[in-house]
Motif scaffolding. Sequence first.
Motif, PDB file in Angstrom:
ATOM      1  N   ARG A   5       0.857  -1.196   0.000  1.00  0.00           N
ATOM      2  CA  ARG A   5       0.000   0.000   0.000  1.00  0.00           C
ATOM      3  C   ARG A   5       0.888   1.240   0.000  1.00  0.00           C
ATOM      4  O   ARG A   5       2.030   1.212   0.451  1.00  0.00           O
ATOM      5  CB  ARG A   5      -0.908  -0.007   1.228  1.00  0.00           C
ATOM      6  CG  ARG A   5      -0.165   0.099   2.549  1.00  0.00           C
ATOM      7  CD  ARG A   5      -1.059  -0.150   3.731  1.00  0.00           C
ATOM      8  NE  ARG A   5      -0.295   0.016   4.982  1.00  0.00           N
ATOM      9  CZ  ARG A   5      -0.662   0.801   5.967  1.00  0.00           C
ATOM     10  NH1 ARG A   5      -1.777   1.520   5.874  1.00  0.00           N
ATOM     11  NH2 ARG A   5       0.061   0.900   7.058  1.00  0.00           N
ATOM     12  N   ARG A  28      -3.317   8.493  -0.206  1.00  0.00           N
ATOM     13  CA  ARG A  28      -4.622   7.936  -0.551  1.00  0.00           C
ATOM     14  C   ARG A  28      -5.665   9.059  -0.471  1.00  0.00           C
ATOM     15  O   ARG A  28      -5.383  10.127   0.097  1.00  0.00           O
ATOM     16  CB  ARG A  28      -4.988   6.815   0.430  1.00  0.00           C
ATOM     17  CG  ARG A  28      -5.232   7.301   1.851  1.00  0.00           C
ATOM     18  CD  ARG A  28      -5.445   6.142   2.800  1.00  0.00           C
ATOM     19  NE  ARG A  28      -5.890   6.574   4.132  1.00  0.00           N
ATOM     20  CZ  ARG A  28      -6.038   5.771   5.163  1.00  0.00           C
ATOM     21  NH1 ARG A  28      -5.749   4.473   5.042  1.00  0.00           N
ATOM     22  NH2 ARG A  28      -6.477   6.227   6.336  1.00  0.00           N
ATOM     23  N   ALA A  73     -10.261   9.178   3.651  1.00  0.00           N
ATOM     24  CA  ALA A  73     -10.990   7.938   3.947  1.00  0.00           C
ATOM     25  C   ALA A  73     -12.454   8.234   4.264  1.00  0.00           C
ATOM     26  O   ALA A  73     -12.773   9.282   4.839  1.00  0.00           O
ATOM     27  CB  ALA A  73     -10.334   7.220   5.114  1.00  0.00           C
ATOM     28  N   LYS A  75      -9.402   1.290   6.787  1.00  0.00           N
ATOM     29  CA  LYS A  75      -9.330   0.543   5.525  1.00  0.00           C
ATOM     30  C   LYS A  75      -8.037   0.893   4.808  1.00  0.00           C
ATOM     31  O   LYS A  75      -7.408   1.914   5.094  1.00  0.00           O
ATOM     32  CB  LYS A  75     -10.536   0.863   4.635  1.00  0.00           C
ATOM     33  CG  LYS A  75     -11.894   0.522   5.257  1.00  0.00           C
ATOM     34  CD  LYS A  75     -13.035   0.866   4.306  1.00  0.00           C
ATOM     35  CE  LYS A  75     -14.386   0.512   4.927  1.00  0.00           C
ATOM     36  NZ  LYS A  75     -15.518   0.816   4.009  1.00  0.00           N
ATOM     37  N   ASP A  76      -7.650   0.040   3.868  1.00  0.00           N
ATOM     38  CA  ASP A  76      -6.475   0.307   3.046  1.00  0.00           C
ATOM     39  C   ASP A  76      -6.902   0.637   1.626  1.00  0.00           C
ATOM     40  O   ASP A  76      -7.811   0.006   1.075  1.00  0.00           O
ATOM     41  CB  ASP A  76      -5.528  -0.904   3.030  1.00  0.00           C
ATOM     42  CG  ASP A  76      -4.673  -0.989   4.281  1.00  0.00           C
ATOM     43  OD1 ASP A  76      -4.566   0.031   4.994  1.00  0.00           O
ATOM     44  OD2 ASP A  76      -4.102  -2.066   4.546  1.00  0.00           O
ATOM     45  N   TRP A  77      -6.231   1.635   1.046  1.00  0.00           N
ATOM     46  CA  TRP A  77      -6.494   2.040  -0.333  1.00  0.00           C
ATOM     47  C   TRP A  77      -5.521   1.283  -1.239  1.00  0.00           C
ATOM     48  O   TRP A  77      -4.335   1.585  -1.308  1.00  0.00           O
ATOM     49  CB  TRP A  77      -6.306   3.548  -0.472  1.00  0.00           C
ATOM     50  CG  TRP A  77      -6.523   4.096  -1.850  1.00  0.00           C
ATOM     51  CD1 TRP A  77      -5.566   4.520  -2.723  1.00  0.00           C
ATOM     52  CD2 TRP A  77      -7.778   4.301  -2.526  1.00  0.00           C
ATOM     53  NE1 TRP A  77      -6.121   4.971  -3.880  1.00  0.00           N
ATOM     54  CE2 TRP A  77      -7.488   4.850  -3.790  1.00  0.00           C
ATOM     55  CE3 TRP A  77      -9.103   4.059  -2.184  1.00  0.00           C
ATOM     56  CZ2 TRP A  77      -8.478   5.167  -4.723  1.00  0.00           C
ATOM     57  CZ3 TRP A  77     -10.092   4.385  -3.104  1.00  0.00           C
ATOM     58  CH2 TRP A  77      -9.782   4.930  -4.341  1.00  0.00           C
ATOM     59  N   LYS A 116      -9.158   1.254  -4.825  1.00  0.00           N
ATOM     60  CA  LYS A 116     -10.400   0.968  -4.108  1.00  0.00           C
ATOM     61  C   LYS A 116     -10.080   0.736  -2.634  1.00  0.00           C
ATOM     62  O   LYS A 116      -8.945   0.434  -2.264  1.00  0.00           O
ATOM     63  CB  LYS A 116     -11.101  -0.251  -4.692  1.00  0.00           C
ATOM     64  CG  LYS A 116     -10.300  -1.543  -4.561  1.00  0.00           C
ATOM     65  CD  LYS A 116     -11.167  -2.806  -4.657  1.00  0.00           C
ATOM     66  CE  LYS A 116     -12.034  -2.807  -5.886  1.00  0.00           C
ATOM     67  NZ  LYS A 116     -12.778  -4.085  -6.031  1.00  0.00           N
ATOM     68  N   TRP A 117     -11.093   0.898  -1.796  1.00  0.00           N
ATOM     69  CA  TRP A 117     -10.936   0.676  -0.363  1.00  0.00           C
ATOM     70  C   TRP A 117     -11.129  -0.806  -0.037  1.00  0.00           C
ATOM     71  O   TRP A 117     -12.094  -1.411  -0.470  1.00  0.00           O
ATOM     72  CB  TRP A 117     -11.946   1.512   0.429  1.00  0.00           C
ATOM     73  CG  TRP A 117     -11.671   2.988   0.362  1.00  0.00           C
ATOM     74  CD1 TRP A 117     -12.349   3.916  -0.364  1.00  0.00           C
ATOM     75  CD2 TRP A 117     -10.634   3.680   1.039  1.00  0.00           C
ATOM     76  NE1 TRP A 117     -11.802   5.166  -0.180  1.00  0.00           N
ATOM     77  CE2 TRP A 117     -10.738   5.053   0.691  1.00  0.00           C
ATOM     78  CE3 TRP A 117      -9.613   3.308   1.919  1.00  0.00           C
ATOM     79  CZ2 TRP A 117      -9.879   6.022   1.168  1.00  0.00           C
ATOM     80  CZ3 TRP A 117      -8.751   4.276   2.398  1.00  0.00           C
ATOM     81  CH2 TRP A 117      -8.884   5.609   2.036  1.00  0.00           C
TER      82      TRP A 117
END
Length: 392
Positions: free
Chosen positions: A284, A288, A291, A351-353, A357-358
Motif C-alpha cells: 500500500r 490515498r 478515507a 481501511k487500506d487504499w 479501491k478501499w
Amino acid sequence: MTRRESSELESDVPNNIQSQMIHGQNCIWSGESSVCSKKLKHYPAFIRDGTTVAVHSFALIKGEEENQHIGYVEDLYEDYSGHKMVKVRWFNSSEEVGGIPSHEVMITPHVEVVSAECIGGLATVLTPKHYQQCLAVVSQDFSDGVYMCSRQIKNNKVSSFPLCKLRGYSNQTIFSILNPPVIPQIPLSSPSNKEVPSSFEQKLKGVDDGRCCFGAGEEIEVLSCDSGLRGCWHRCKILKAKKKHLKVVYVDVEHVDGLGNIEEWIAACRVADPDKLGMRYLGRHTIRPWAPSCSNACFSIGDAVDAWWCNAWWEGVVVATPILAIDTFCVYFPGENRFEDCEKKNLRCSKDWVGNKWLEIQPKPNIDILNLQTTVDTQALASSQKEEAPAK
C-alpha cells in the motif's frame, strides 16, 4: 566532558566513559569491512539493540550520571583487542556554552574515540530552516530529542557552519517526512500473502510504475513514517502535481509562527513500511484519498480503526471495549507502541487504499494484549528512568 584535539585522541577514552565500556558485547557490525594501513578493520555501521548507527550519522553519547552528549560519527573500527570503537566529533550544548537555547548545539573541531557501548542511540541535528519545519509537524512531546545547529566553535571563536554540507545530513530519519524520498516499489500482496488477482494488477498500472495518480485540487491523506509520528494520516490538499511529486498543504497543521498552514513537496508514489501487527496490505502507498466516514459503526476487540488524535488519523486496533455506558475504547497504536483511550466519536473503521479501491482489513480478535502491554510498559519504564536521572 573533556574535549581534546583529534591529534591527541587516537587511543584515549575519557574516564567518565571508560567506566561504562563493555566493549561491544551488545553490538554487531553491519556491512563489509575494509582494512587501513594500520591493519585496523573499519566498518560502515553497527547494530545495537535494533538501532543501526552508521558512519556520518548523529549520535547520543552517554556521559556521567545518565547525561548524554551529541556527536557526529566519523569512523567505526575494531581495535587490536577486538573492541568496537567509534570516532566522534563533538557538539557543545547549552550545558557547556552559556547563553544559547537548550535546543541549540555548536559543532567543534574536537574528536574522541569511544566504545560503541557508549552510543545511546541516534540524535537528530538540523539546520534552523529544517528545525522550524520539524517543529511544525512534530508535537512538543517528540521534539525534545531534536537539535538545531548553525554555528561552530573553533579557536575560541564562534562562526557560522553549513551543517547541511556534512555527509549523511540528509540521511536522517526526520527527512522521510520533511522531504520524503521515492522508495522502490515492492510487489503488492495481501496480509495473508495470497496472490493478487490479475484484475488488481491491471488497476494498479499507473501506480506501481512511479506515476502520480492524483491531481491538483484533490483531497488526500499522507501517511507519516517518521519517529514520533509513525502510523498517522495527515489530511492534505494538493496544490500542484508532477510526475513523481506533489505539492500539498496540510489541512490541520499550521506554522508555529502563525503564518498559515504548512505546505511542502512530497513523493507521490512511496510504499508504506509493513505494519508491526501484520494486519495491513503489503505494497500500500503512503498517499490515498480522504478515507470515508463510518457513522454508527460497532467496534470489537481486534478491529482495525483510525483514531482522531493530535490533529491526524492514527492507525490502531481496539484492545478493550467500553464498560457500562461509557463510550470510550482503548486503542493500541502499533506505529508508536502506545495505548490511548479514544471516544467512539473520534474513531472510524480503518481501511487500506489498494488498487484504486478501499479494502476491508481483517480483524485480529485473538490479539495478544498482554504481550503488547509488556512492550509498552518496558518502553515507558526506560523513558521514566531517563527522566528521573539526576542532573549533571
